[in-house]
Design an enzyme around this catalytic site. Structure first.
Site, PDB file in Angstrom:
ATOM      1  N   ASP A  46       0.923  -1.133   0.053  1.00  0.00           N
ATOM      2  CA  ASP A  46       0.067  -0.041   0.173  1.00  0.00           C
ATOM      3  C   ASP A  46       0.639   1.220   0.055  1.00  0.00           C
ATOM      4  OD1 ASP A  46       0.894  -0.033   2.690  1.00  0.00           O
ATOM      5  OD2 ASP A  46      -1.270   0.219   3.492  1.00  0.00           O
ATOM      6  N   SER A  47       2.074   1.058  -0.067  1.00  0.00           N
ATOM      7  CA  SER A  47       2.945   2.206  -0.064  1.00  0.00           C
ATOM      8  C   SER A  47       2.924   2.881  -1.351  1.00  0.00           C
ATOM      9  CB  SER A  47       4.536   1.814  -0.153  1.00  0.00           C
ATOM     10  OG  SER A  47       4.631   0.474  -0.830  1.00  0.00           O
ATOM     11  N   ASP A  85      -1.002  -6.195   0.166  1.00  0.00           N
ATOM     12  CA  ASP A  85      -1.698  -5.359   1.220  1.00  0.00           C
ATOM     13  C   ASP A  85      -2.992  -5.144   1.388  1.00  0.00           C
ATOM     14  OD1 ASP A  85       0.537  -4.965   3.055  1.00  0.00           O
ATOM     15  OD2 ASP A  85       1.186  -3.271   1.862  1.00  0.00           O
ATOM     16  N   LYS A 114      -1.222  -9.255   3.253  1.00  0.00           N
ATOM     17  CA  LYS A 114      -0.493  -8.831   4.419  1.00  0.00           C
ATOM     18  C   LYS A 114      -1.245  -7.710   5.310  1.00  0.00           C
ATOM     19  CE  LYS A 114       3.220  -5.902   3.754  1.00  0.00           C
ATOM     20  NZ  LYS A 114       2.923  -4.632   4.465  1.00  0.00           N
ATOM     21  N   GLU A 116      -1.190  -5.272   8.569  1.00  0.00           N
ATOM     22  CA  GLU A 116      -0.493  -4.622   9.735  1.00  0.00           C
ATOM     23  C   GLU A 116      -1.033  -4.799  10.914  1.00  0.00           C
ATOM     24  OE1 GLU A 116       0.116  -0.369   9.120  1.00  0.00           O
ATOM     25  OE2 GLU A 116       0.876  -0.643   7.031  1.00  0.00           O
ATOM     26  N   GLU A 183       9.284  -4.097  10.157  1.00  0.00           N
ATOM     27  CA  GLU A 183       9.523  -2.933   9.634  1.00  0.00           C
ATOM     28  C   GLU A 183      10.037  -2.240  10.477  1.00  0.00           C
ATOM     29  OE1 GLU A 183       6.779  -0.992   7.106  1.00  0.00           O
ATOM     30  OE2 GLU A 183       8.006   0.850   7.012  1.00  0.00           O
TER      31      GLU A 183
HETATM   32  O1  KIV Z   1       3.678  -1.048   1.475  1.00  0.00           O
HETATM   33  C1  KIV Z   1       4.774  -1.463   1.495  1.00  0.00           C
HETATM   34  O2  KIV Z   1       5.412  -1.188   0.513  1.00  0.00           O
HETATM   35  C2  KIV Z   1       5.149  -2.336   2.825  1.00  0.00           C
HETATM   36  C3  KIV Z   1       6.879  -2.240   2.700  1.00  0.00           C
HETATM   37  C4  KIV Z   1       7.680  -1.219   3.167  1.00  0.00           C
HETATM   38  C5  KIV Z   1       7.149  -3.459   3.641  1.00  0.00           C
HETATM   39  O3  KIV Z   1       4.697  -2.552   3.548  1.00  0.00           O
END
Ligand code: KIV
Length: 259
Positions: A46-47, A85, A114, A116, A183
């Protein structure tokens, strides 16, 4: 071409002490380049809300955004494990998490999602796992909670917080998590977590004593405007994107990265 990498194979790699690699990718071309370079796993992170969409945080990212980018990545890298994510507030309760995970897997072709996490996500990780959804629990710095945290500083620096992260990792593995991502935590804590759980531990800004390293592809290619202290611009010493991605893979596998 060999058989595609699977989550099972990544677990075997941990057991054999073999490091694996992960890069973020957000479109088909990046994914294709990652697959060609031998990156073991791709994270549709989600970056993308920050590096692709230009937001200040990852909070505005939606499930629709994740599905859109995951679909593109799946077309570019059919033979690479794809982790996607779950964005902010898409897993507030188990039923919602199951619906959204189903979209990421059925529409976005995710092989693992994934989340959080803290211990508060244990129940929904169990629910997902029981429905056949592989989950990576993301601990340490959790950017979706930035408005509670107040900064992107390293987590687990004091003994009490480090202990909570270690215990949460163990409990989330018991709850059904198939991988842990750490992280921005101290290297010593990352090592302790890696030694304490059987599932693979992926690190970013977590030192070298983990099972795998992940970086944001924009950092690896020097496109982010600035490079976080734990990352590296692999394009600086290589003459092509292909060579830079291959250098990332080689340096993680031979232990040269992170320094
Ligand atoms: O969203 C993302 O790119 C991440 C990485 C920084 C691990 O969660």
């Amino acid at each position: 071409m060999g058989l595609p990498i699977t989550i099972k194979k990544l677990k075997t790699m941990k057991q054999n002490g073999e490091k694996f690699t992960m890069l973020t990718a957000y479109d088909a071309t990046q994914a294709m380049l990652c697959e060609k370079a031998g990156v073991d796993t791709i994270l549709v992170g989600d970056s993308l809300g920050m590096v692709v969409q230009g937001h200040d945080t990852t909070v505005p990212v939606t499930v629709d955004d994740m599905v859109y980018h995951a679909k593109a990545v799946a077309r570019g890298a059919p033979n690479t494990v794809k982790m996607v994510d779950m964005p902010f507030m898409s897993f507030a309760y188990p039923a919602q998490a199951i619906d959204n995970a189903a979209r990421l897997m059925q529409e976005g072709h995710a092989e693992i999602i994934k989340i959080e996490s803290t211990i508060h996500q244990a129940e929904l990780i169990t629910a997902l796992s029981l429905h056949g959804v592989p989950v990576c629990a993301h601990l340490g710095l959790t950017p979706q909670t930035i408005h509670k945290l107040g900064s992107y500083a390293k987590r687990g620096k004091d003994k009490a917080e480090a202990q909570i992260i270690l215990e949460d990792a163990k409990k989330l593995e018991q709850a059904g998590a198939d991988m842990i991502l750490l992280e921005c935590v101290p290297a010593e804590l990352a090592w302790q977590v890696t030694e304490s759980v059987e599932v693979p531990v992926i690190g970013i800004g977590a030192g070298k004593d983990v099972d795998a390293q992940v970086l944001v592809i924009y950092d690896v290619l020097g496109m982010s405007g600035y490079i976080p202290s734990f990352a590296k611009n692999f394009l600086a010493d290589n003459s092509s994107i292909e060579a830079a991605l291959s250098a990332f893979v080689a340096e993680v596998k031979n232990g040269a990265f992170p320094e």
